[in-house]
Design a protein around this motif. Structure first.
Motif, PDB file in Angstrom:
ATOM      1  N   SER A 180       0.828  -1.203   0.000  1.00  0.00           N
ATOM      2  CA  SER A 180       0.000   0.000   0.000  1.00  0.00           C
ATOM      3  C   SER A 180       0.861   1.250   0.000  1.00  0.00           C
ATOM      4  N   GLY A 181       0.512   2.174  -0.881  1.00  0.00           N
ATOM      5  CA  GLY A 181       1.139   3.481  -0.894  1.00  0.00           C
ATOM      6  C   GLY A 181       0.086   4.566  -0.870  1.00  0.00           C
ATOM      7  N   VAL A 182       0.450   5.733  -0.368  1.00  0.00           N
ATOM      8  CA  VAL A 182      -0.450   6.893  -0.374  1.00  0.00           C
ATOM      9  C   VAL A 182       0.303   8.085  -0.930  1.00  0.00           C
ATOM     10  N   TYR A 183      -0.291   8.710  -1.957  1.00  0.00           N
ATOM     11  CA  TYR A 183       0.230   9.969  -2.507  1.00  0.00           C
ATOM     12  C   TYR A 183      -0.626  11.104  -1.977  1.00  0.00           C
ATOM     13  N   SER A 184       0.009  12.166  -1.502  1.00  0.00           N
ATOM     14  CA  SER A 184      -0.733  13.337  -1.049  1.00  0.00           C
ATOM     15  C   SER A 184       0.231  14.496  -0.841  1.00  0.00           C
ATOM     16  N   ASN A 185      -0.347  15.681  -0.696  1.00  0.00           N
ATOM     17  CA  ASN A 185       0.438  16.841  -0.285  1.00  0.00           C
ATOM     18  C   ASN A 185       1.081  16.545   1.068  1.00  0.00           C
ATOM     19  N   ILE A 186       2.322  16.951   1.231  1.00  0.00           N
ATOM     20  CA  ILE A 186       3.003  16.676   2.504  1.00  0.00           C
ATOM     21  C   ILE A 186       2.262  17.299   3.681  1.00  0.00           C
ATOM     22  N   ALA A 187       1.519  18.395   3.422  1.00  0.00           N
ATOM     23  CA  ALA A 187       0.799  19.076   4.495  1.00  0.00           C
ATOM     24  C   ALA A 187      -0.596  18.506   4.713  1.00  0.00           C
ATOM     25  N   ALA A 188      -1.008  17.531   3.904  1.00  0.00           N
ATOM     26  CA  ALA A 188      -2.352  16.965   4.029  1.00  0.00           C
ATOM     27  C   ALA A 188      -2.261  15.543   4.591  1.00  0.00           C
ATOM     28  N   ALA A 189      -2.562  14.543   3.770  1.00  0.00           N
ATOM     29  CA  ALA A 189      -2.625  13.170   4.281  1.00  0.00           C
ATOM     30  C   ALA A 189      -1.300  12.699   4.855  1.00  0.00           C
ATOM     31  N   ILE A 190      -0.182  13.168   4.303  1.00  0.00           N
ATOM     32  CA  ILE A 190       1.115  12.691   4.790  1.00  0.00           C
ATOM     33  C   ILE A 190       1.351  13.160   6.232  1.00  0.00           C
ATOM     34  N   THR A 191       1.078  14.435   6.506  1.00  0.00           N
ATOM     35  CA  THR A 191       1.197  14.946   7.869  1.00  0.00           C
ATOM     36  C   THR A 191       0.248  14.222   8.812  1.00  0.00           C
ATOM     37  N   SER A 192      -0.985  13.993   8.344  1.00  0.00           N
ATOM     38  CA  SER A 192      -1.987  13.317   9.160  1.00  0.00           C
ATOM     39  C   SER A 192      -1.567  11.889   9.494  1.00  0.00           C
ATOM     40  N   LEU A 193      -1.070  11.168   8.495  1.00  0.00           N
ATOM     41  CA  LEU A 193      -0.607   9.794   8.730  1.00  0.00           C
ATOM     42  C   LEU A 193       0.559   9.771   9.714  1.00  0.00           C
ATOM     43  N   ASP A 194       1.493  10.679   9.535  1.00  0.00           N
ATOM     44  CA  ASP A 194       2.664  10.725  10.406  1.00  0.00           C
ATOM     45  C   ASP A 194       2.255  10.975  11.854  1.00  0.00           C
ATOM     46  N   PHE A 195       1.373  11.950  12.053  1.00  0.00           N
ATOM     47  CA  PHE A 195       0.958  12.278  13.416  1.00  0.00           C
ATOM     48  C   PHE A 195       0.209  11.106  14.049  1.00  0.00           C
ATOM     49  N   ALA A 196      -0.692  10.472  13.283  1.00  0.00           N
ATOM     50  CA  ALA A 196      -1.451   9.345  13.815  1.00  0.00           C
ATOM     51  C   ALA A 196      -0.532   8.188  14.183  1.00  0.00           C
ATOM     52  N   ASP A 197       0.496   7.958  13.378  1.00  0.00           N
ATOM     53  CA  ASP A 197       1.417   6.860  13.642  1.00  0.00           C
ATOM     54  C   ASP A 197       2.188   7.084  14.929  1.00  0.00           C
ATOM     55  N   ARG A 198       2.494   8.346  15.235  1.00  0.00           N
ATOM     56  CA  ARG A 198       3.258   8.647  16.439  1.00  0.00           C
ATOM     57  C   ARG A 198       2.376   8.815  17.663  1.00  0.00           C
ATOM     58  N   ALA A 199       1.211   9.469  17.478  1.00  0.00           N
ATOM     59  CA  ALA A 199       0.368   9.818  18.621  1.00  0.00           C
ATOM     60  C   ALA A 199      -0.566   8.682  19.041  1.00  0.00           C
ATOM     61  N   ASP A 200      -0.961   7.863  18.078  1.00  0.00           N
ATOM     62  CA  ASP A 200      -1.922   6.800  18.390  1.00  0.00           C
ATOM     63  C   ASP A 200      -1.532   5.526  17.661  1.00  0.00           C
ATOM     64  N   PRO A 201      -0.346   4.986  17.964  1.00  0.00           N
ATOM     65  CA  PRO A 201       0.153   3.827  17.223  1.00  0.00           C
ATOM     66  C   PRO A 201      -0.799   2.636  17.320  1.00  0.00           C
ATOM     67  N   TYR A 204      -4.625   2.844  13.416  1.00  0.00           N
ATOM     68  CA  TYR A 204      -4.876   2.716  11.986  1.00  0.00           C
ATOM     69  C   TYR A 204      -3.758   1.863  11.373  1.00  0.00           C
ATOM     70  N   THR A 205      -4.095   1.155  10.324  1.00  0.00           N
ATOM     71  CA  THR A 205      -3.082   0.400   9.593  1.00  0.00           C
ATOM     72  C   THR A 205      -2.390   1.355   8.625  1.00  0.00           C
ATOM     73  N   MET A 206      -1.098   1.527   8.816  1.00  0.00           N
ATOM     74  CA  MET A 206      -0.342   2.501   8.033  1.00  0.00           C
ATOM     75  C   MET A 206       0.045   1.945   6.663  1.00  0.00           C
ATOM     76  N   PRO A 207       0.114   2.818   5.651  1.00  0.00           N
ATOM     77  CA  PRO A 207       0.589   2.376   4.334  1.00  0.00           C
ATOM     78  C   PRO A 207       2.063   1.995   4.391  1.00  0.00           C
ATOM     79  N   ASP A 208       2.479   1.166   3.461  1.00  0.00           N
ATOM     80  CA  ASP A 208       3.871   0.729   3.414  1.00  0.00           C
ATOM     81  C   ASP A 208       4.794   1.820   2.889  1.00  0.00           C
ATOM     82  N   GLU A 209       4.258   2.680   2.028  1.00  0.00           N
ATOM     83  CA  GLU A 209       5.075   3.733   1.422  1.00  0.00           C
ATOM     84  C   GLU A 209       4.293   5.033   1.373  1.00  0.00           C
ATOM     85  N   ILE A 210       5.018   6.141   1.408  1.00  0.00           N
ATOM     86  CA  ILE A 210       4.400   7.455   1.231  1.00  0.00           C
ATOM     87  C   ILE A 210       5.013   8.131   0.005  1.00  0.00           C
ATOM     88  N   TRP A 211       4.171   8.864  -0.694  1.00  0.00           N
ATOM     89  CA  TRP A 211       4.580   9.630  -1.871  1.00  0.00           C
ATOM     90  C   TRP A 211       4.105  11.049  -1.609  1.00  0.00           C
TER      91      TRP A 211
END
Length: 422
Positions: A180-201, A204-211
């Motif tokens: 699984s990969g997710v493409y998005s603006n760094i300030a949109a889904a990418i920031t959201s995914l990063d914060f969720a991964d750190r704050a509430d590990p 959510y199931t995280m994507p394998d790659e970010i674009w």
């Protein structure tokens, strides 16, 4: 809700049945291992443009939109044959799927703000993406990137629904052995995914790659404080660093975005194969040699002469009469002045002699080592590590300009022939 769930199961079952179908036979997982340049365009370019860009551009990968309700451009060129042809040419393919967008976005087709429904929609879209990928010969173990366009991550319901959608998307892809990969603006889904991964590990199931789209003009995968998680540090990032640009190579202009890719294992060379047992041909410099000389450089020369079938003399480290005869034979075959002395042009030709594949940033292997040795012999010292890095590309560009060729940094048949003095 029950209709959505039933449809999701049906789509997932269809995708599973398609695994291993004839369209995927012999195909390579996409994008595979690469550290290098990529471009993505709204529509897959025609073959003539792809061939011209392979020869003249720095790009080694191409992003293509394989489907989705929000795909804006037609894809008349995109077929299983198109994908197979690009992979055979050497291109790495990055498949993108663009379906429902965030619930707070302005798109007509949006995901639900209900977390449970959004997750099921993510699963459904993954099933559709797998069908589209399989129809194009993009096999299991490939990464499919979901294009989640810019949206406001401040509203809690919108942000959490998007995270739930991506979680469902990722889990369904994993169930069918895709990444699984997710493409998005760094300030949109990418920031959201990063914060969720750190704050509430684990929530959510995280994507394998970010674009991540960040038009800062830097061809790398470095981020700023918006991505602090280390989850995607190990060759799991693509950076879109230039957007909506028009570039022309080989007489073909395309409107495209430029990316730096670091995926799979990255560009890592296989273990080096010794040309002759116990002989090191990776010299810091290839000195001028003549009769009477001794040492490791003579051993390297004798090895090359044997490998190129110009001599059967033993590797002694002594520049004797048999070695002189071998050099003369090589020079005659290569169209050089026959002196029996090992000069820079003779070194370069012996080291470069072989096949003439296109090489560019991201290429790896013995052919790259052959190129790097030839560059060093020609006077541009280049580390011989089997990885075509940006440093190797700069050395190639210097060599090209010195020989009256365009300084593209891409090795074509003209570059190989220049090493051979043609």
């Amino acid at each position: 809700m029950s209709v959505k769930l039933v449809f999701s199961v049906v789509v997932a079952l269809a995708a599973t049945l398609l695994v291993g179908g004839p369209a995927t036979a012999g195909a390579k997982p996409a994008p595979g291992s690469l550290t290098g340049y990529a471009f993505d365009a709204c529509s897959a370019p025609p073959q003539a443009a792809m061939d011209a860009w392979w020869q003249a551009s720095p790009y080694a990968a191409v992003g293509v939109y394989i489907g989705g309700s929000n795909r804006l451009c037609a894809q008349p060129e995109l077929t299983v044959g198109w994908v197979r042809t690009q992979q055979r040419r050497g291109w790495h393919v990055l498949p993108l799927f663009v379906g429902p967008q965030a619930s707070c976005s302005g798109y007509a087709d949006k995901m639900s703000a209900d977390l449970r429904i959004a997750e099921q929609q993510g699963r459904q879209q993954a099933g559709l993406a797998i069908q589209a990928a399989r129809s194009l010969g993009i096999k299991a173990r490939s990464t499919i990137y979901y294009d989640l366009e810019d949206y406001d991550i401040a509203p809690d319901d919108c942000r959490r629904a998007a995270l739930s959608f991506v979680s469902g998307w990722t889990e369904e892809l994993h169930r069918s052995h895709y990444s699984s990969g997710v493409y998005s603006n760094i300030a949109a889904a990418i920031t959201s995914l990063d914060f969720a991964d750190r704050a509430d590990p684990g929530a959510y199931t995280m994507p394998d790659e970010i674009w991540f789209a960040w038009a800062n003009g830097r061809a790398d995968v470095r981020t700023d404080s918006r991505v602090q998680s280390h989850r995607w540090d190990d060759h799991a990032r693509v950076h879109q660093y230039l957007v909506d640009a028009t570039q022309s190579y080989g007489g073909y202009s395309l409107v495209m975005d430029a990316d730096w890719v670091d995926t799979g294992r990255g560009s890592v060379a296989p273990r080096e194969k010794q040309l002759c047992r116990g002989v090191d041909v990776d010299l810091r410099a290839y000195p001028r040699l003549k009769a009477g000389r001794r040492g490791p450089a003579v051993e390297a020369a004798q090895c090359l002469l044997r490998r190129q079938h110009f001599s059967k003399t033993a590797i002694t480290g002594r520049y004797d009469r048999q070695t002189v005869a071998g050099v003369k034979k090589a020079q005659k075959k290569l169209g050089q002045k026959v002196t029996g002395k090992l000069t820079r042009p003779t070194w370069a030709a012996l080291l470069a002699r072989g096949g003439h594949p296109v090489l560019k940033v991201g290429s790896t292997g013995e052919t790259v080592r052959r190129l790097q040795r030839a560059l060093t012999a020609s006077g541009k010292r280049t580390p011989v590590d089997g990885v075509y890095s940006t440093r190797t590309a700069r050395s190639v560009a210097t060599f090209q300009r010195r020989h009256g060729l365009p300084g593209t940094g891409v090795v074509t048949v003209e570059v190989w022939e220049a090493f051979l003095g043609r």
